[in-house]
Each structure stands twice: as structure tokens, then as C-alpha cells.
Design a protein around this motif. Structure first.
Motif, PDB file in Angstrom:
ATOM      1  N   PRO A 137       0.832  -1.210   0.000  1.00  9.70           N
ATOM      2  CA  PRO A 137       0.000   0.000   0.000  1.00  9.70           C
ATOM      3  C   PRO A 137       0.860   1.252   0.000  1.00  9.70           C
ATOM      4  N   LEU A 138       0.256   2.365  -0.394  1.00 14.31           N
ATOM      5  CA  LEU A 138       0.949   3.645  -0.340  1.00 14.31           C
ATOM      6  C   LEU A 138       1.011   4.125   1.105  1.00 14.31           C
ATOM      7  N   PRO A 139       2.079   4.861   1.485  1.00 12.57           N
ATOM      8  CA  PRO A 139       2.144   5.408   2.847  1.00 12.57           C
ATOM      9  C   PRO A 139       0.969   6.345   3.112  1.00 12.57           C
ATOM     10  N   GLU A 140       0.589   6.438   4.378  1.00 11.02           N
ATOM     11  CA  GLU A 140      -0.533   7.303   4.729  1.00 11.02           C
ATOM     12  C   GLU A 140      -0.165   8.771   4.571  1.00 11.02           C
ATOM     13  N   PHE A 141       1.090   9.109   4.893  1.00 13.92           N
ATOM     14  CA  PHE A 141       1.564  10.485   4.765  1.00 13.92           C
ATOM     15  C   PHE A 141       2.727  10.508   3.778  1.00 13.92           C
ATOM     16  N   ILE A 142       2.467  10.970   2.592  1.00 14.82           N
ATOM     17  CA  ILE A 142       3.476  10.976   1.524  1.00 14.82           C
ATOM     18  C   ILE A 142       4.095  12.366   1.445  1.00 14.82           C
ATOM     19  N   HIS A 164       2.087  19.468  -7.692  1.00 18.91           N
ATOM     20  CA  HIS A 164       2.233  20.667  -6.874  1.00 18.91           C
ATOM     21  C   HIS A 164       0.981  21.545  -6.913  1.00 18.91           C
ATOM     22  N   ASN A 165       0.209  21.455  -7.981  1.00 19.97           N
ATOM     23  CA  ASN A 165      -1.063  22.172  -8.001  1.00 19.97           C
ATOM     24  C   ASN A 165      -2.049  21.573  -7.001  1.00 19.97           C
ATOM     25  N   ARG A 166      -2.015  20.246  -6.873  1.00 14.67           N
ATOM     26  CA  ARG A 166      -2.927  19.572  -5.944  1.00 14.67           C
ATOM     27  C   ARG A 166      -2.449  19.694  -4.486  1.00 14.67           C
ATOM     28  N   THR A 258      -2.235   7.522 -16.546  1.00 16.29           N
ATOM     29  CA  THR A 258      -1.353   8.511 -17.172  1.00 16.29           C
ATOM     30  C   THR A 258      -0.415   9.080 -16.108  1.00 16.29           C
ATOM     31  N   PRO A 259       0.647   9.791 -16.507  1.00 19.85           N
ATOM     32  CA  PRO A 259       1.513  10.447 -15.522  1.00 19.85           C
ATOM     33  C   PRO A 259       0.753  11.427 -14.635  1.00 19.85           C
ATOM     34  N   THR A 260      -0.182  12.184 -15.217  1.00 23.82           N
ATOM     35  CA  THR A 260      -0.945  13.126 -14.399  1.00 23.82           C
ATOM     36  C   THR A 260      -1.871  12.399 -13.423  1.00 23.82           C
ATOM     37  N   ALA A 261      -2.387  11.248 -13.826  1.00 23.41           N
ATOM     38  CA  ALA A 261      -3.216  10.453 -12.914  1.00 23.41           C
ATOM     39  C   ALA A 261      -2.399   9.961 -11.724  1.00 23.41           C
ATOM     40  N   ALA A 262      -1.123   9.633 -11.958  1.00 26.13           N
ATOM     41  CA  ALA A 262      -0.233   9.220 -10.861  1.00 26.13           C
ATOM     42  C   ALA A 262      -0.032  10.378  -9.889  1.00 26.13           C
ATOM     43  N   ALA A 263       0.130  11.598 -10.430  1.00 31.23           N
ATOM     44  CA  ALA A 263       0.297  12.764  -9.560  1.00 31.23           C
ATOM     45  C   ALA A 263      -0.950  12.984  -8.700  1.00 31.23           C
ATOM     46  N   ALA A 267      -1.236  13.064  -4.634  1.00 29.55           N
ATOM     47  CA  ALA A 267      -1.555  14.338  -3.996  1.00 29.55           C
ATOM     48  C   ALA A 267      -2.911  14.334  -3.300  1.00 29.55           C
ATOM     49  N   GLN A 268      -3.875  13.562  -3.803  1.00 27.07           N
ATOM     50  CA  GLN A 268      -5.241  13.627  -3.291  1.00 27.07           C
ATOM     51  C   GLN A 268      -5.338  13.335  -1.795  1.00 27.07           C
ATOM     52  N   PRO A 269      -4.727  12.246  -1.263  1.00 21.91           N
ATOM     53  CA  PRO A 269      -4.849  11.991   0.182  1.00 21.91           C
ATOM     54  C   PRO A 269      -4.251  13.108   1.024  1.00 21.91           C
ATOM     55  N   MET A 270      -3.090  13.621   0.581  1.00 23.41           N
ATOM     56  CA  MET A 270      -2.453  14.677   1.354  1.00 23.41           C
ATOM     57  C   MET A 270      -3.265  15.967   1.286  1.00 23.41           C
ATOM     58  N   ALA A 271      -3.869  16.255   0.120  1.00 26.28           N
ATOM     59  CA  ALA A 271      -4.694  17.450  -0.012  1.00 26.28           C
ATOM     60  C   ALA A 271      -5.921  17.358   0.895  1.00 26.28           C
ATOM     61  N   VAL A 272      -6.530  16.175   0.950  1.00 31.39           N
ATOM     62  CA  VAL A 272      -7.691  15.975   1.827  1.00 31.39           C
ATOM     63  C   VAL A 272      -7.283  16.141   3.284  1.00 31.39           C
ATOM     64  N   LEU A 273      -6.111  15.575   3.641  1.00 32.11           N
ATOM     65  CA  LEU A 273      -5.624  15.694   5.015  1.00 32.11           C
ATOM     66  C   LEU A 273      -5.374  17.155   5.377  1.00 32.11           C
ATOM     67  N   ALA A 274      -4.745  17.897   4.446  1.00 29.60           N
ATOM     68  CA  ALA A 274      -4.495  19.314   4.703  1.00 29.60           C
ATOM     69  C   ALA A 274      -5.798  20.089   4.821  1.00 29.60           C
TER      70      ALA A 274
END
Length: 448
Positions: A137-142, A164-166, A258-263, A267-274
Motif C-alpha cells: 500500500p501507499l504510505p498514509e503520509f506521503i 504541486h497544483n494539488r 497517465t503520468p498526471t493520474a499518478a500525480a 496528492a489527493q490523500p495529502m490534499a484531503v488531510l491538509a
């Protein structure tokens, strides 16, 4: 009769001559041909050459595909596979056997790339490399991401821009590698090994833009697939467009279209956390403000009830300031606690990494080795001391040492040691062995 003799003359050829002529005419006549048939009796000896037969419903033709040419195939020949072979006919003289020496081969009915893709996919799936249970799994805090891609490609620019936009708090390190051509798999494998040994990244993203199946073929390499599966860090495969699928997509821990989908995935979990942390901070500030307002209202009511409005005003102001500072301090402490908890989670994940545990075990193993060596040296010295003491004791108890103390060994006429005075020894010759030399004597009298 002479005419009959002429007709009866025969041209006799040896087997070698006949086969040699057959080889000459066959190889000269069929030097460049295309033959279509089904592979049968495929053999792969240690030499690396391929030996097989091409057959149809009526005939069979032996064939050989030498290693230096077979190594360029992008699919794996199998029994029952219908193929189109280009080569030349040859005669193997020791057996007089006609065979096709193959220079190139391509499958019939499906493309070589598609066939190779399905063969690799099936083989790795049977080994369990695609199983969901083995994927990390991906880390909880990336916070730190390493990207393996071409330095000059558009994929890395799109990835960093969207990431970086996200969420601007994620650091990115780009590990440049060739992502197309024969050298690409080796460079990507080396990049995975180096990043696995580096303590910095939490996630590895393997990416490149779209292209033809030939352009993306490096990501179908079997060695690369095994390197991705063995990587201790989570790997995201983001290769090509949404419709493109490669072996790396199946074996990676996560696949992005896609590469943008990977970004966006990172970014999405960290953006939600922030966002949640920001909302919590606003709620705390609002609660503090409400408390202050309530205190102010209570203070106003109390002032109105006083006969002298100025009485106790200083104390109330001090109390109000104290409440405001405590409310602000509470808000700050709460925010600080959330940040501390986030940091502790990150440090805890960092401490549990397998490579740190492995390094600790290696150090402990080295220390135990040194302790064992010291123990062996101490035991060896002790055993040597005991051996020297035993040698000294043995030497002190030996016959030579006894003789040196003044004793003697006496043997009779038969050469045996004498232990008592025997009357039968009178007038017999005896020998006396001393510490230095010996004596011959004759017994004159027995003293009992």
C-alpha cells in the motif's frame, strides 16, 4: 556385344559424393525462401540453438534456428505454434538430412509483440507476481517521491505540475533513465536498485508518455517486471495513455492510467488531510472566538449590574486578557498537537522500514562474529596451557626421569625386567640400565 557393354556401363558414386552434390544443388537453388508451418518437436539444448520441425497436414521439414539469430525474437516459440520462417535449405552431410536454416521467424495469426506480451503475462501471473496480496500500500503520509523517467520528456513536467497544483508539500526527485529502446530496461532496473538503497524516497513512480507498442515495449521486459516485484518500496506504474497496458502495470503495486493520474493519486490523500486540518483549525478558532464573545457578554452584564461602573474594571480587563491568551494558546496547542501527531506517524513509518531493520541485524551478526572469535582464541590458549602441563607431568613420570633420580632397570638373561630376586639367577649374567649408560653383571649370591 560392344553396344551392350556401352549401355551396361554404370556411374558409381559414393554416398559422400552423392550427398555432397545434393547439398551443392539444394543450397544453390533454395538460398532464400519463406516456409509456413506448425512447430513440432521443439528442443532447446544448452547451446541455445533451437531445433524443431515444420509440418503441415502432408509433410515435415527439419529446421534449426541458431542462437545468434533466435536471440532477436520478441516471442517464445512453442510446439503447435504456426509460424512463417525465412531461411535457406541445407543438407546435413553426416546424416544426409535436408533441413531449413532459419534466419527470421514471425507468428501467423497474431503479431509478435502481442504474442510475446501474452506469453510474459501468463508466465508471471502463474508465478503470482500479479497477486493483490503481495502488493504494497501507499504510505498514509506521503512527503517524498522519486520519479524514474526521461529528463526531457513531457511526462515529468506534467507530473510535477499536477502534483504541486494539488498539494505543494510533496518533494520530488527525478531519476533520469532511458524509457525507450534496448537499453531502457537495464537503466530502469539499475534506477530501482539505487532508489531502494536510498533512505529518502517513500514511493517510486515509473512513468513515460504515450507511444506505439514498440515505443512502450521496454516496460514489458521480464527482468524489469521481476525488479519491480522485488522493490521494497511501493511502485506506481504510469506508462502511456489510458488505453495502454504494459507488464509493469500488472506487476507494480499501483497502476495510474497517465503520468498526471499518478500525480493526482499521490496528492489527493495529502490534499484531503491538509483540508481537514485547515477545517479543524477554523473550527477551533471559531470556538475560541465564541468563548471570548460569551465572556465579553458576561462581563458586560456584570458591569451593568455594578453601582460604580469603574469598580473592578481593571480586574475584569486583566481577566479578559487572560482568557483571550488562554483561548489563543489552546488553539495553538491543539494545532501543534495535530502537527506533532502527524510527525510521529511519519517518524514511526520511517523507523519500521525493512532496510533499517536489516542493517541492525547485520551489525549484530558482525558483533557476534567478533565475540565468537575472541571466545575461540581464549579457549585455544587455555587448551594449549593444559597441554603443556600434561607434557610436563608425563615427562616427570617417564622412565628416563625415574632413572635420573638414582634408580636402575635390571633385565635378566632373557631380556625381561627383573622384579624379584630369583635363586635361578645365580651365576647368570644380568644387565643394569642407568640414567647414563649401563652395566653387565654376574649374580654371585641371592639375598632374600
Amino acid at each position: 556385344m560392344k553396344n551392350l557393354e556401352l549401355f551396361s556401363q554404370r556411374q558409381i558414386l559414393s554416398v559422400s559424393d552423392l550427398v555432397a552434390q545434393l547439398k551443392k544443388h539444394t543450397e544453390g537453388r533454395f538460398n532464400f525462401i519463406w516456409v509456413e508451418g506448425e512447430i513440432s518437436g521443439l528442443a532447446r539444448p544448452a547451446s541455445g540453438h533451437l531445433y524443431f520441425s515444420l509440418k503441415d497436414d502432408k509433410s515435415t521439414l527439419r529446421a534449426v534456428f541458431f542462437r545468434n539469430r533466435a536471440g532477436y525474437l520478441r516471442f517464445k516459440p512453442e510446439n503447435g505454434l504456426k509460424v512463417l520462417c525465412q531461411g535457406k535449405l541445407s543438407v546435413y552431410q553426416p546424416r544426409g538430412e535436408v533441413q531449413l536454416v532459419v534466419d527470421s521467424m514471425e507468428p501467423r495469426g497474431s503479431g509478435a509483440l502481442a504474442l510475446a506480451f501474452e506469453q510474459i503475462k501468463k508466465r508471471l501471473a502463474e508465478e503470482g507476481l500479479f497477486d493483490q496480496e503481495r502488493k504494497k500500500p501507499l504510505p498514509e503520509f506521503i512527503r517524498r517521491v522519486a520519479v524514474i523517467t526521461s529528463r526531457s520528456g513531457a511526462a515529468v513536467r506534467d507530473f510535477i505540475e499536477v502534483l504541486h497544483n494539488r498539494f505543494a508539500g510533496i518533494e520530488v526527485a527525478v531519476f533520469p533513465a532511458t524509457v525507450q529502446g534496448e537499453k531502457a530496461p537495464g537503466q530502469i532496473i539499475e534506477a530501482l536498485k539505487e532508489l531502494s538503497q536510498w533512505d529518502w524516497p517513500q514511493v517510486i513512480v515509473l512513468t513515460r508518455g504515450g507511444g506505439s507498442p514498440e515505443d512502450l515495449w521496454a516496460f514489458n521486459d521480464e527482468d524489469l517486471a521481476r525488479a519491480i516485484a522485488d522493490c521494497p518500496l511501493p511502485v506506481i506504474s504510469a506508462v502511456g495513455h489510458e488505453i495502454d497496458f504494459t507488464i509493469s502495470d500488472f506487476v507494480a503495486d499501483h497502476r495510474a492510467a497517465t503520468p498526471t493520474a499518478a500525480a493526482e493519486m499521490l496528492a489527493q490523500p495529502m490534499a484531503v488531510l491538509a483540508q481537514n486540518a485547515g477545517g479543524l483549525e477554523k473550527r477551533l478558532l471559531a470556538a475560541g472566538q465564541r468563548l471570548i464573545n460569551q465572556r465579553r457578554l458576561a462581563l458586560t452584564s456584570a458591569v451593568k449590574g455594578l453601582s460604580d461602573p469603574s469598580r473592578g474594571l481593571i480586574d475584569k480587563r486583566l481577566r479578559l486578557d487572560d482568557l483571550m491568551m488562554r483561548a489563543a494558546a489552546g488553539v495553538n496547542a491543539n494545532c501543534h498537537g495535530k502537527r506533532k501527531t502527524l510527525y510521529q506517524f511519519e517518524q514511526g513509518l520511517h523507523q519500521k522500514r525493512p532496510d533499517r531493520r536489516l542493517a541492525h541485524l547485520k551489525q549484530k551478526n558482525t558483533e557476534l562474529g567478533f565475540r565468537l572469535l575472541d571466545a575461540l582464541k581464549t579457549r585455544l590458549q587455555s587448551d594449549r596451557g593444559r597441554l603443556e602441563n600434561l607434557k610436563a607431568s608425563l615427562k616427570a613420570l617417564g622412565p628416563q626421569a625415574v632413572l635420573k633420580r638414582g634408580y636402575a632397570l635390571v633385565t635378566g638373561p632373557d631380556g625381561k625386567l627383573l622384579r624379584q630376586a630369583d635363586p635361578g639367577l645365580v651365576d647368570k649374567e644380568i644387565k643394569v640400565r642407568l640414567a647414563q649408560g649401563g652395566l653387565k653383571a654376574r649374580v654371585e649370591e641371592i639375598d632374600t
